[in-house]
Design a protein around this motif. Structure first.
Motif, PDB file in Angstrom:
ATOM      1  N   PRO A 114      54.794 -63.123  79.241  1.00 27.03           N
ATOM      2  CA  PRO A 114      54.100 -62.736  80.479  1.00 27.03           C
ATOM      3  C   PRO A 114      52.581 -62.791  80.392  1.00 27.03           C
ATOM      4  O   PRO A 114      51.902 -62.473  81.366  1.00 27.03           O
ATOM      5  N   ILE A 115      52.029 -63.163  79.250  1.00 27.92           N
ATOM      6  CA  ILE A 115      50.567 -63.307  79.138  1.00 27.92           C
ATOM      7  C   ILE A 115      50.084 -64.335  80.161  1.00 27.92           C
ATOM      8  O   ILE A 115      50.742 -65.357  80.377  1.00 27.92           O
ATOM      9  N   PRO A 116      48.951 -64.091  80.852  1.00 30.21           N
ATOM     10  CA  PRO A 116      48.457 -65.052  81.855  1.00 30.21           C
ATOM     11  C   PRO A 116      48.287 -66.451  81.260  1.00 30.21           C
ATOM     12  O   PRO A 116      47.398 -66.707  80.451  1.00 30.21           O
ATOM     13  N   TYR A 117      49.140 -67.354  81.711  1.00 31.19           N
ATOM     14  CA  TYR A 117      49.192 -68.703  81.150  1.00 31.19           C
ATOM     15  C   TYR A 117      47.928 -69.490  81.472  1.00 31.19           C
ATOM     16  O   TYR A 117      47.391 -70.216  80.643  1.00 31.19           O
ATOM     17  N   LYS A 118      47.430 -69.333  82.713  1.00 30.34           N
ATOM     18  CA  LYS A 118      46.275 -70.123  83.140  1.00 30.34           C
ATOM     19  C   LYS A 118      45.034 -69.804  82.318  1.00 30.34           C
ATOM     20  O   LYS A 118      44.181 -70.658  82.120  1.00 30.34           O
ATOM     21  N   VAL A 119      44.919 -68.561  81.833  1.00 28.38           N
ATOM     22  CA  VAL A 119      43.771 -68.191  81.006  1.00 28.38           C
ATOM     23  C   VAL A 119      43.735 -69.054  79.749  1.00 28.38           C
ATOM     24  O   VAL A 119      42.680 -69.536  79.317  1.00 28.38           O
ATOM     25  N   PHE A 120      44.909 -69.289  79.174  1.00 28.02           N
ATOM     26  CA  PHE A 120      44.971 -70.042  77.925  1.00 28.02           C
ATOM     27  C   PHE A 120      44.839 -71.538  78.165  1.00 28.02           C
ATOM     28  O   PHE A 120      44.307 -72.254  77.316  1.00 28.02           O
ATOM     29  N   THR A 121      45.362 -72.053  79.286  1.00 30.77           N
ATOM     30  CA  THR A 121      45.190 -73.481  79.545  1.00 30.77           C
ATOM     31  C   THR A 121      43.722 -73.812  79.820  1.00 30.77           C
ATOM     32  O   THR A 121      43.204 -74.823  79.334  1.00 30.77           O
ATOM     33  N   ILE A 122      43.068 -72.959  80.612  1.00 32.67           N
ATOM     34  CA  ILE A 122      41.639 -73.176  80.854  1.00 32.67           C
ATOM     35  C   ILE A 122      40.846 -73.027  79.553  1.00 32.67           C
ATOM     36  O   ILE A 122      39.931 -73.805  79.264  1.00 32.67           O
ATOM     37  N   ALA A 123      41.216 -72.021  78.744  1.00 36.57           N
ATOM     38  CA  ALA A 123      40.532 -71.818  77.469  1.00 36.57           C
ATOM     39  C   ALA A 123      40.743 -73.006  76.541  1.00 36.57           C
ATOM     40  O   ALA A 123      39.848 -73.369  75.766  1.00 36.57           O
ATOM     41  N   ALA A 124      41.914 -73.634  76.624  1.00 37.83           N
ATOM     42  CA  ALA A 124      42.161 -74.814  75.789  1.00 37.83           C
ATOM     43  C   ALA A 124      41.166 -75.920  76.104  1.00 37.83           C
ATOM     44  O   ALA A 124      40.704 -76.638  75.210  1.00 37.83           O
ATOM     45  N   GLY A 125      40.812 -76.066  77.400  1.00 34.24           N
ATOM     46  CA  GLY A 125      39.800 -77.044  77.751  1.00 34.24           C
ATOM     47  C   GLY A 125      38.414 -76.617  77.318  1.00 34.24           C
ATOM     48  O   GLY A 125      37.624 -77.431  76.842  1.00 34.24           O
ATOM     49  N   VAL A 126      38.117 -75.328  77.465  1.00 26.20           N
ATOM     50  CA  VAL A 126      36.805 -74.826  77.050  1.00 26.20           C
ATOM     51  C   VAL A 126      36.591 -75.053  75.562  1.00 26.20           C
ATOM     52  O   VAL A 126      35.511 -75.480  75.127  1.00 26.20           O
ATOM     53  N   PHE A 127      37.629 -74.788  74.775  1.00 26.30           N
ATOM     54  CA  PHE A 127      37.502 -74.900  73.320  1.00 26.30           C
ATOM     55  C   PHE A 127      37.953 -76.260  72.801  1.00 26.30           C
ATOM     56  O   PHE A 127      38.181 -76.436  71.604  1.00 26.30           O
ATOM     57  N   GLN A 128      38.116 -77.233  73.741  1.00 21.69           N
ATOM     58  CA  GLN A 128      38.323 -78.651  73.426  1.00 21.69           C
ATOM     59  C   GLN A 128      39.567 -78.875  72.570  1.00 21.69           C
ATOM     60  O   GLN A 128      39.547 -79.616  71.585  1.00 21.69           O
ATOM     61  N   VAL A 129      40.667 -78.248  72.969  1.00 22.13           N
ATOM     62  CA  VAL A 129      41.954 -78.537  72.351  1.00 22.13           C
ATOM     63  C   VAL A 129      42.473 -79.852  72.926  1.00 22.13           C
ATOM     64  O   VAL A 129      42.303 -80.133  74.117  1.00 22.13           O
ATOM     65  N   SER A 130      43.113 -80.661  72.119  1.00 20.69           N
ATOM     66  CA  SER A 130      43.625 -81.960  72.568  1.00 20.69           C
ATOM     67  C   SER A 130      44.609 -81.767  73.722  1.00 20.69           C
ATOM     68  O   SER A 130      45.476 -80.891  73.676  1.00 20.69           O
ATOM     69  N   PRO A 131      44.504 -82.580  74.792  1.00 19.19           N
ATOM     70  CA  PRO A 131      45.456 -82.447  75.905  1.00 19.19           C
ATOM     71  C   PRO A 131      46.895 -82.704  75.487  1.00 19.19           C
ATOM     72  O   PRO A 131      47.825 -82.159  76.079  1.00 19.19           O
TER      73      PRO A 131
END
Length: 424
Positions: A114-131
């Protein structure tokens, strides 16, 4: 806040009215900016048609995962200010620490729990995780969550709503703990260099000791082709058995009605043009021209194989149609067709012919990008022809799927005939 809650409730109600389309839109949007989870639409749809729950779960997983990649793009493009809009600076610091240490594991954890999923997807882009990492983690986490919901509803029916409301959070959190433990273990585990004797992959080690190894490269192709043919044969046999038992009739009827509901005059013209690409009025002249060009280049055997792919695909399809005797659908059909329905002749013959044509082009193109372009264009063409048959009401979706599988089986056999000779 009360106005915001009313807007969210109204928006969710509107999306729910659109059924499958609303589910796809919600799943995609929730992964990047929309606060309402797709579960509120997925669960009612699964309750209405439990047999289609797996299909709903698959579409929700794919839509949500693609939305996660879009969320990562938003994070990459607009950065930290947008992330702080969804979370406090302390939370941002915590998330950054997780990503620096665990990478895609953090996305998978948020996708499941139940952790907010969108927070982590946006953070993945901020921290330049590979798509690709975001996509793989999302497919794993979201798929496990949504398929678990579909399975629960399939097993317990209406009682599943109480089970999901009570136990879904704790169960996904428990799985999340296991996932976090696995991430912690692999993050701390030291990477040791492999000994020299493990440098050879297992399949190559087995191949070097198999009887086919003395055939060299042709033997390797023969083994791969035989395995692929066996897989296509098993899948087609399983599908044909289910079609004969009418296991997929409800799903077929529903998908046909869904395709009919989105018909538009201009789109209908496009689909009629696309379906013509799988007819003999196009395939026969195209085959004749291709065979002539191949023969002039000295590739007479390949020209013969192209003719065999076309003629053999059509002949086998006719035999299969007479064997299964499945009548065609009669739901607002837009074109005049005759004969039996399973498997789709357009799908099977197009797969065999265009697949063989793509293979011959692929062999002659030296550059990898050009080869990938040929493969992608062929796949898009085949998918378009298959969809056009369903859209126009000429076939059930399972007819098209059966045609793809049978055509792929025949295509594999034709390609195996073009194996390189020993010593060549």
């Amino acid at each position: 806040m009360s106005s915001l809650h009313q807007w969210l409730a109204a928006t969710t109600a509107v999306l729910s009215q659109y059924g499958l389309g609303g589910l796809i839109v919600t799943a995609f949007a929730e992964a990047s900016f929309f606060p309402v989870p797709p579960d509120v639409i997925l669960i009612p749809l699964c309750l209405l048609q439990p047999a289609l729950g797996w299909w709903y779960a698959l579409l929700t997983t794919l839509s949500s995962s693609l939305g996660g990649v879009f969320g990562a793009f938003i994070g990459l493009r607009f950065g930290r200010p947008l992330l702080r809009h969804f979370a406090s600076p302390q939370r941002v610091g915590q998330v950054e620490g997780l990503f620096n240490r665990y990478g895609g594991w953090a996305v998978a954890l948020a996708a499941l729990t139940p952790i907010p999923y969108k927070v982590f997807t946006i953070a993945a882009g901020v921290f330049q995780v590979s798509p690709w990492v975001v996509l793989a983690a999302s497919l794993g986490g979201r798929g496990l969550r949504f398929f678990l919901e579909a399975l629960t509803i399939y097993l317990w029916g209406e009682q599943a709503t109480a089970l999901l409301s009570t136990y879904l959070g704790p169960v996904t959190l428990g799985l999340g703990v296991v996932l976090a433990a696995a991430a912690w273990y692999f993050a701390r585990r030291p990477r040791r260099a492999r000994p020299a004797y493990t440098a050879v992959p297992a399949w190559r080690w087995w191949w070097q000791r198999s009887p086919l190894a003395r055939w060299g490269e042709p033997g390797l192709y023969l083994m791969a082709g035989a395995c692929l043919s066996f897989i296509f044969l098993i899948l087609f046999a399983k599908l044909a058995d289910e079609v004969a038992e009418q296991e997929f009739l409800r799903a077929d009827t529903y998908l046909l009605a869904l395709a009919a509901s989105v018909r538009q005059p201009l789109f209908t013209l496009v689909m009629q043009a696309v379906t013509t690409l799988g007819s003999f009025t196009v395939l026969v002249p195209l085959a004749a021209l291709s065979m002539l060009l191949l023969a002039r280049r000295g590739a007479r055997f390949q020209a013969l194989l192209l003719a065999l792919a076309l003629a053999g695909g059509w002949s086998i399809d006719e035999l299969l149609k007479w064997g299964f005797h499945r009548t065609r659908p009669n739901i607002a059909r837009l074109i005049d067709v005759s004969g039996y329905s399973f498997p789709s002749g357009h799908a099977m013959v197009a797969t065999a012919f265009y697949g063989m044509l793509a293979y011959l082009w692929w062999r002659r193109l030296p550059a990898a990008p050009a080869r990938r372009l040929v493969v992608a264009a062929t796949l898009l063409l085949l998918l378009g022809i298959g969809f056009s048959r369903v859209y126009l009401g000429a076939h059930y979706p399972t007819d098209v799927l059966g045609g793809f599988l049978a055509g792929a089986l025949w295509l594999t056999c034709c390609i195996m005939a073009d194996l390189p000779r020993p010593g060549a």
